[in-house]
Design a protein around this motif. Structure first.
Motif, PDB file in Angstrom:
ATOM      1  N   ASN A 127      25.389   9.607  -3.256  1.00  0.00           N
ATOM      2  CA  ASN A 127      24.029   9.072  -3.327  1.00  0.00           C
ATOM      3  C   ASN A 127      23.004  10.052  -2.778  1.00  0.00           C
ATOM      4  OD1 ASN A 127      24.814   6.745  -4.575  1.00  0.00           O
ATOM      5  ND2 ASN A 127      24.083   5.356  -2.997  1.00  0.00           N
ATOM      6  N   VAL A 128      23.356  10.810  -1.741  1.00  0.00           N
ATOM      7  CA  VAL A 128      22.444  11.841  -1.237  1.00  0.00           C
ATOM      8  C   VAL A 128      22.179  12.867  -2.326  1.00  0.00           C
ATOM      9  CG1 VAL A 128      22.144  13.724   0.404  1.00  0.00           C
ATOM     10  CG2 VAL A 128      23.069  11.549   1.188  1.00  0.00           C
ATOM     11  N   VAL A 129      23.245  13.299  -2.996  1.00  0.00           N
ATOM     12  CA  VAL A 129      23.105  14.281  -4.080  1.00  0.00           C
ATOM     13  C   VAL A 129      22.218  13.717  -5.182  1.00  0.00           C
ATOM     14  CG1 VAL A 129      24.341  15.533  -5.892  1.00  0.00           C
ATOM     15  CG2 VAL A 129      25.310  15.405  -3.593  1.00  0.00           C
ATOM     16  N   LEU A 130      22.465  12.469  -5.592  1.00  0.00           N
ATOM     17  CA  LEU A 130      21.693  11.856  -6.675  1.00  0.00           C
ATOM     18  C   LEU A 130      20.253  11.588  -6.282  1.00  0.00           C
ATOM     19  CD1 LEU A 130      24.267   9.234  -8.069  1.00  0.00           C
ATOM     20  CD2 LEU A 130      23.808  11.547  -8.897  1.00  0.00           C
ATOM     21  N   SER A 131      20.008  11.351  -4.989  1.00  0.00           N
ATOM     22  CA  SER A 131      18.648  11.005  -4.546  1.00  0.00           C
ATOM     23  C   SER A 131      17.660  12.137  -4.773  1.00  0.00           C
ATOM     24  CB  SER A 131      18.656  10.628  -3.062  1.00  0.00           C
ATOM     25  OG  SER A 131      18.837  11.767  -2.229  1.00  0.00           O
ATOM     26  N   TYR A 163      19.720   9.005   4.348  1.00  0.00           N
ATOM     27  CA  TYR A 163      19.723  10.317   5.006  1.00  0.00           C
ATOM     28  C   TYR A 163      20.136  10.189   6.475  1.00  0.00           C
ATOM     29  CZ  TYR A 163      17.307  12.152   0.877  1.00  0.00           C
ATOM     30  OH  TYR A 163      16.972  12.541  -0.402  1.00  0.00           O
ATOM     31  N   TYR A 164      19.713   9.095   7.111  1.00  0.00           N
ATOM     32  CA  TYR A 164      20.122   8.867   8.507  1.00  0.00           C
ATOM     33  C   TYR A 164      21.642   8.769   8.606  1.00  0.00           C
ATOM     34  CZ  TYR A 164      21.664   6.006  12.390  1.00  0.00           C
ATOM     35  OH  TYR A 164      22.387   5.527  13.442  1.00  0.00           O
ATOM     36  N   ILE A 179      11.409   4.211   0.461  1.00  0.00           N
ATOM     37  CA  ILE A 179      11.403   5.067   1.655  1.00  0.00           C
ATOM     38  C   ILE A 179      12.412   4.554   2.677  1.00  0.00           C
ATOM     39  CG2 ILE A 179      10.021   5.767   3.653  1.00  0.00           C
ATOM     40  CD1 ILE A 179       7.598   5.879   1.730  1.00  0.00           C
ATOM     41  N   THR A 180      12.452   3.223   2.856  1.00  0.00           N
ATOM     42  CA  THR A 180      13.406   2.629   3.795  1.00  0.00           C
ATOM     43  C   THR A 180      14.842   2.905   3.359  1.00  0.00           C
ATOM     44  OG1 THR A 180      11.812   0.857   4.262  1.00  0.00           O
ATOM     45  CG2 THR A 180      14.098   0.481   4.919  1.00  0.00           C
ATOM     46  N   TRP A 181      15.117   2.710   2.077  1.00  0.00           N
ATOM     47  CA  TRP A 181      16.468   2.912   1.538  1.00  0.00           C
ATOM     48  C   TRP A 181      16.922   4.363   1.684  1.00  0.00           C
ATOM     49  CZ3 TRP A 181      17.703   2.711  -4.425  1.00  0.00           C
ATOM     50  CH2 TRP A 181      19.072   2.916  -4.625  1.00  0.00           C
ATOM     51  N   PRO A 221      27.794  12.479  11.517  1.00  0.00           N
ATOM     52  CA  PRO A 221      28.136  13.570  12.445  1.00  0.00           C
ATOM     53  C   PRO A 221      28.211  13.108  13.898  1.00  0.00           C
ATOM     54  CG  PRO A 221      26.460  14.287  10.888  1.00  0.00           C
ATOM     55  CD  PRO A 221      26.595  12.809  10.722  1.00  0.00           C
ATOM     56  N   ALA A 222      27.341  12.161  14.285  1.00  0.00           N
ATOM     57  CA  ALA A 222      27.352  11.667  15.664  1.00  0.00           C
ATOM     58  C   ALA A 222      28.629  10.894  15.964  1.00  0.00           C
ATOM     59  CB  ALA A 222      26.130  10.786  15.916  1.00  0.00           C
TER      60      ALA A 222
END
Length: 206
Positions: free
Chosen positions: A186-190, A58-59, A51-53, A66-67
């Protein structure tokens, strides 16, 4: 001393609360007040670290990048220096080591339930197992690729971007592109990784 005033206190309070609630539920169910096994320790370590990873992944992609881009485009604003100097290095510390703990604890858990070879062979170790080995195997291989991306592509290049190691402006621009593409990969794979790991416990993907 208020435990909520420190990260260490938050961790201790959370673990203590989980323990108290587990004891209460065990007693209510008529079981032993303490029914703890090392297998459960590694399973919950895997879940919390995961969950942390993934939360930090995602953060980075949905919030920080974007920020930073918006801050850099704002000519009258404070710029992205504060994020890059104070937030990103700390977040990356948690990010990369949470990835390691997730993978290692997951590997230990699979070994303890005698499913390590079954998962990493995509269910072909000792016969084809499509109910657990195949979906879990897809999940663990996607997670392994993500771990490699973190340590081989994302972290070394982020060190250049953040100025933690010496790099020319050209090298920093190249490093930023590589780190961004690896992070977004990694977002896609997650998404399929999480789906197939959950499916392995329930027997169905959908």
């Amino acid at each position: 001393m208020n435990p909520l005033n420190s990260i260490k206190g938050v961790w201790i309070l959370g673990i203590l609360l989980a323990f108290i609630l587990a004891v209460a539920v065990n007693l209510a169910a008529g079981a032993s007040w303490l029914n703890f096994q090392m297998l459960e320790f590694w399973r919950w370590t895997h879940i919390i670290a995961g969950i942390t990873w993934i939360g930090l992944l995602y953060y980075f992609n949905f919030v920080q990048m974007p920020a930073v881009a918006a801050a850099g485009a704002d000519s009258g604003g404070p710029g992205p220096a504060a994020i890059n100097q104070y937030v990103a290095p700390r977040a990356l510390l948690w990010f990369r080591w949470a990835a390691v703990v997730t993978w290692v604890s997951g590997a230990i858990y699979l070994s303890m339930i005698q499913q390590f070879a079954n998962a990493f062979s995509l269910g072909f170790a000792g016969g084809f197992d499509a109910s657990y080995g195949l979906p879990m195997g897809i999940g663990v291989w996607l997670g392994t690729i993500m771990l490699i991306n973190v340590w081989v592509l994302i972290w070394p290049n982020q060190k250049k971007v953040l100025g933690l190691v010496e790099a020319s402006d050209e090298a920093k621009a190249k490093a930023k592109k590589i780190a961004t593409m690896a992070s977004r990969t990694n977002v896609v794979l997650s998404i399929p990784m999480l789906m197939f790991m959950v499916a392995a416990r329930h027997g169905l993907v959908f």
